[in-house]
Scaffold this motif. Structure first.
Motif, PDB file in Angstrom:
ATOM      1  N   SER A 168      -6.146   3.066  -0.200  1.00  0.00           N
ATOM      2  CA  SER A 168      -4.799   2.630  -0.568  1.00  0.00           C
ATOM      3  C   SER A 168      -4.337   1.434   0.253  1.00  0.00           C
ATOM      4  N   ASN A 169      -5.030   1.123   1.339  1.00  0.00           N
ATOM      5  CA  ASN A 169      -4.658  -0.009   2.192  1.00  0.00           C
ATOM      6  C   ASN A 169      -5.580  -1.211   2.066  1.00  0.00           C
TER       7      ASN A 169
ATOM      8  N   LEU B 275       9.198   0.359  12.031  1.00  0.00           N
ATOM      9  CA  LEU B 275       7.869   0.878  11.710  1.00  0.00           C
ATOM     10  C   LEU B 275       7.954   2.105  10.834  1.00  0.00           C
ATOM     11  N   GLY B 276       8.851   3.028  11.163  1.00  0.00           N
ATOM     12  CA  GLY B 276       8.983   4.242  10.361  1.00  0.00           C
ATOM     13  C   GLY B 276       9.396   3.956   8.933  1.00  0.00           C
ATOM     14  N   GLU B 277      10.295   2.969   8.770  1.00  0.00           N
ATOM     15  CA  GLU B 277      10.732   2.593   7.421  1.00  0.00           C
ATOM     16  C   GLU B 277       9.582   1.989   6.634  1.00  0.00           C
TER      17      GLU B 277
ATOM     18  N   SER C 295       2.349   4.390  -2.482  1.00  0.00           N
ATOM     19  CA  SER C 295       1.098   5.094  -2.753  1.00  0.00           C
ATOM     20  C   SER C 295       1.299   6.218  -3.746  1.00  0.00           C
ATOM     21  N   ASP C 296       2.371   6.979  -3.575  1.00  0.00           N
ATOM     22  CA  ASP C 296       2.665   8.077  -4.505  1.00  0.00           C
ATOM     23  C   ASP C 296       2.934   7.544  -5.906  1.00  0.00           C
ATOM     24  N   GLN C 297       3.650   6.427  -5.972  1.00  0.00           N
ATOM     25  CA  GLN C 297       4.016   5.867  -7.277  1.00  0.00           C
ATOM     26  C   GLN C 297       2.799   5.360  -8.031  1.00  0.00           C
ATOM     27  N   VAL C 298       1.952   4.563  -7.371  1.00  0.00           N
ATOM     28  CA  VAL C 298       0.794   4.015  -8.082  1.00  0.00           C
ATOM     29  C   VAL C 298      -0.223   5.106  -8.390  1.00  0.00           C
ATOM     30  N   ALA C 299      -0.340   6.120  -7.518  1.00  0.00           N
ATOM     31  CA  ALA C 299      -1.246   7.231  -7.807  1.00  0.00           C
ATOM     32  C   ALA C 299      -0.774   7.990  -9.041  1.00  0.00           C
TER      33      ALA C 299
ATOM     34  N   ASP D 108       4.123   4.944   1.874  1.00  0.00           N
ATOM     35  CA  ASP D 108       3.851   6.259   1.291  1.00  0.00           C
ATOM     36  C   ASP D 108       4.479   6.375  -0.095  1.00  0.00           C
ATOM     37  N   LYS D 109       5.688   5.840  -0.230  1.00  0.00           N
ATOM     38  CA  LYS D 109       6.378   5.897  -1.527  1.00  0.00           C
ATOM     39  C   LYS D 109       5.614   5.096  -2.566  1.00  0.00           C
TER      40      LYS D 109
END
Length: 310
Positions: free
Chosen positions: A79-80, A3-5, A14-18, A11-12
């Motif tokens: 984002s989801n 789950l953490g991965e 989301s940051d990239q597409v943003a 998150d990675k």
């Protein structure tokens, strides 16, 4: 995958597409891209209860949030979650946005011809089956295949040659992924006019085409071989409003678009969208948008209005 991965990878992404969207929309407002069917929108302040008449499209909000409300549905785009509309629809929109964390959204036009072509291929593969009740709006999860596609699409928009060669395939892939999703068959049922609700949905184009000259809802229902009570019931389930309210919203949004022109007055705008008198138009415009047509025209001409949400 742990789950953490999974959360880390989300998150990675989301940051990239943003970051990609931010580069394509560096200032507040709408931004055309190298692909005619794709636009990027940026807002740095939140809005509440803003009316909007959306054209058919797929909305991805890669940073911030949009809440789109009609009488029958409330959709969240973030984002989801994405929003798909296969027909023109009226919503009231709330957003979350700030200068430090702007709203960044990607709007891809929905192409019924592409969707129908894909549908033919799907039916040849899966066989003909009874479809669900037709819909024209749905909100879905941005799953890993969609995340990967959206990232590739934004990267392709940075290069003219790549865009010309690759974008048609990416747009087709996007339609395919959505139509193979949970609500894809119901969207296709609407496009194909299946069932009573599909027949009602098919009449929306006629209503909009004749909104300036007037149209008899009774005649439209009769032509579709649907009782008037059934027509109103299914129309409300599809669009969240009555046919007359839907037409009024379309006319008022068309009027708002015309107000941007420096060479047209309020009376001319009123006449252009089918109102017989300026006073009635002015009253309904103020009631719907919360501002007079004159005030709205001034805001639009001074480019101070940031209310055109994707």
């Amino acid at each position: 995958m742990m789950l953490g991965e999974g959360l880390f990878l989300m998150d990675k992404w989301s940051d990239q597409v943003a970051e990609l969207a931010d580069a394509l929309a560096p200032t507040v407002g709408h931004h055309a891209t190298l692909a005619r069917s794709v636009k990027i929108f940026r807002a740095e302040s939140a809005v509440s209860n803003i009316p909007k008449f959306l054209h058919p499209g797929i909305l991805f909000v890669v940073q911030g949030m949009e809440r789109l409300c009609c009488d029958v549905n409330v959709h969240i785009a973030d984002s989801n979650h994405f929003l798909l509309t296969s027909a023109p629809l009226e919503f009231r929109i709330d957003t979350e946005a700030a200068a430090a964390m702007p709203l960044l959204a990607i709007q891809v036009a929905f192409d019924p011809a592409t969707a129908m072509d894909i549908a033919q291929e799907i039916m040849r593969q899966d066989g003909s089956q009874a479809g669900p009740a037709a819909i024209c709006q749905t909100c879905g999860v941005v799953d890993p295949p969609l995340r990967d596609l959206l990232c590739r699409l934004l990267k392709t928009l940075r290069d003219p040659v790549s865009c010309r060669i690759l974008m048609p395939g990416l747009i087709r892939e996007l339609h395919f992924l959505l139509l193979k999703g949970h609500d894809g068959p119901a969207v296709l049922a609407g496009l194909q006019g299946e069932g009573t609700r599909g027949k009602v949905l098919k009449t929306a184009a006629e209503l909009l085409n004749r909104r300036r000259t007037g149209v008899s809802i009774n005649n439209v229902a009769a032509a579709a071989e649907i009782s008037i009570s059934s027509y109103h019931s299914h129309f409300k389930a599809l669009f969240g409003s009555t046919p007359l309210a839907y037409l009024k919203a379309a006319r008022l949004h068309e009027a708002r678009g015309l107000l941007k022109s420096a060479d047209i007055g309020i009376a001319a705008v009123s006449h252009a969208v089918g109102y017989r008198g300026t006073s009635q138009f002015s009253r309904e415009f103020h009631r719907y948008f919360g501002r007079t047509a004159q005030s709205e025209q001034k805001l639009l001409r001074e480019a101070q209005s940031n209310l055109d949400l994707v």
